[in-house]
Scaffold this motif. Structure first.
Motif, short mmCIF file in Angstrom:
data_model
loop_
_atom_site.label_atom_id
_atom_site.label_comp_id
_atom_site.label_asym_id
_atom_site.label_seq_id
_atom_site.Cartn_x
_atom_site.Cartn_y
_atom_site.Cartn_z
N LEU A 103 0.52 -0.61 0.12
CA LEU A 103 0.04 -0.04 -0.22
C LEU A 103 0.98 0.98 -0.04
N VAL A 104 0.51 2.35 -1.36
CA VAL A 104 1.26 3.42 -0.99
C VAL A 104 0.17 4.73 -0.90
N TYR A 105 -1.32 5.03 -1.27
CA TYR A 105 -2.24 5.31 -0.46
C TYR A 105 -2.93 4.86 -0.12
N LEU A 106 -3.40 6.04 0.48
CA LEU A 106 -4.71 5.41 1.47
C LEU A 106 -5.52 6.94 1.89
N ASN A 107 -6.81 6.92 1.46
CA ASN A 107 -7.47 7.17 1.45
C ASN A 107 -8.95 7.03 2.57
N ILE A 108 -9.08 7.29 3.39
CA ILE A 108 -10.55 7.15 3.81
C ILE A 108 -11.34 8.42 4.46
N THR A 109 -10.91 9.85 4.15
CA THR A 109 -11.41 10.30 4.48
C THR A 109 -12.85 11.33 3.94
N GLY A 110 -13.48 12.51 4.81
CA GLY A 110 -14.56 11.97 5.20
C GLY A 110 -15.70 11.35 4.78
N ASN A 111 -15.44 9.57 5.80
CA ASN A 111 -16.27 9.31 6.36
C ASN A 111 -16.22 9.46 7.77
N LEU A 112 -16.77 8.18 8.59
CA LEU A 112 -17.36 8.65 9.91
C LEU A 112 -16.72 7.33 10.44
N PHE A 113 -15.29 7.17 10.10
CA PHE A 113 -14.60 6.39 11.55
C PHE A 113 -14.22 6.92 12.70
N HIS A 114 -13.92 5.56 13.75
CA HIS A 114 -13.73 6.61 14.58
C HIS A 114 -12.76 5.35 15.37
N GLY A 115 -12.86 6.14 16.44
CA GLY A 115 -11.51 4.54 17.41
C GLY A 115 -10.21 4.91 17.32
N ASP A 116 -9.44 4.18 17.73
CA ASP A 116 -7.81 4.26 17.51
C ASP A 116 -7.39 3.85 16.05
N LEU A 117 -6.27 4.17 15.98
CA LEU A 117 -6.03 4.30 14.82
C LEU A 117 -4.69 2.84 15.28
N PRO A 118 -4.42 1.57 14.76
CA PRO A 118 -4.13 0.68 14.71
C PRO A 118 -2.33 0.24 14.42
N ASN A 119 -1.86 -0.08 16.07
CA ASN A 119 -0.54 0.03 15.59
C ASN A 119 0.08 -0.37 14.46
N GLU A 120 -0.69 -2.01 13.63
CA GLU A 120 -0.18 -2.44 12.55
C GLU A 120 -0.13 -1.34 11.65
N LEU A 121 -0.34 -0.27 11.50
CA LEU A 121 -0.10 0.51 10.11
C LEU A 121 0.66 1.51 10.54
N ALA A 122 2.29 0.47 11.51
CA ALA A 122 3.87 0.85 11.29
C ALA A 122 4.17 0.15 10.45
N HIS A 123 3.32 -1.17 9.70
CA HIS A 123 4.23 -2.25 9.01
C HIS A 123 3.16 -1.61 7.39
#
Length: 169
Positions: A103-123
């Protein structure tokens, strides 16, 4: 016309098909990993008010490379971009997202996502552009994620969320 030795012919006859099938098998396994990760992501979506986006399109009946918002690279046939911005989606981001290793590009703007971001994003070491803006994320940004991303990350949009804490790069 030059003739090849029988040994070279035997090697070509047996080794070449093995190498080709092994390479194709690995691509399929890797793409299955991407598909599994995105299907896990889909299960964490609690509300898809458009009712047409992920619910009907993200299925095992079609290749992940043909799913709405998903782009696969031509070289490795792996998921390189996920753009599900402004789709009125609500839910959380599961740790499985960290398995999208190309994954090079990740765009989830303008939604209703909530909670914490997972640590696994470091991968996601290839990630260059991240846009989580205009959601309802809270908590601190994972330090391991930010530390690993500073080398290659070109854009990071986090505005209009409820993050707290100090960002140290």
């Amino acid at each position: 016309m030059e003739r090849y030795s029988p040994i070279l012919q035997l090697i070509a006859l047996f080794l070449l098909p093995y190498l080709l099938s092994h390479n194709l098998a690995n691509t399929t396994i890797d793409l299955n990993t991407d598909e599994f990760s995105l299907l896990a992501f889909k299960t964490h979506i609690t509300n898809d008010s458009s009712h047409t986006t992920l619910g009907k399109n993200w299925t095992t009946k079609t290749s992940v490379c043909h799913w709405v918002g998903v782009t696969c690279g031509s070289r490795h046939h792996r998921v390189i971009a996920l753009d599900i911005s402004h789709m009125s989606l609500e839910g959380t981001i599961p740790p499985h997202i960290g398995n999208l290793s190309f994954l090079v590009y990740l765009n989830i703007t303008g939604n209703l996502f909530h909670g914490d971001l997972p640590n696994e994003l470091a991968h996601l070491r290839r990630l260059r552009v991240v846009d989580f803006s205009n959601n309802s994320f809270a908590g601190e940004l994972p330090r391991t994620w930010l530390g690993n991303m500073t080398d290659g990350l070109e854009e990071m949009h986090l505005n209009f969320n409820s993050f707290n804490g100090i960002i140290i790069l």
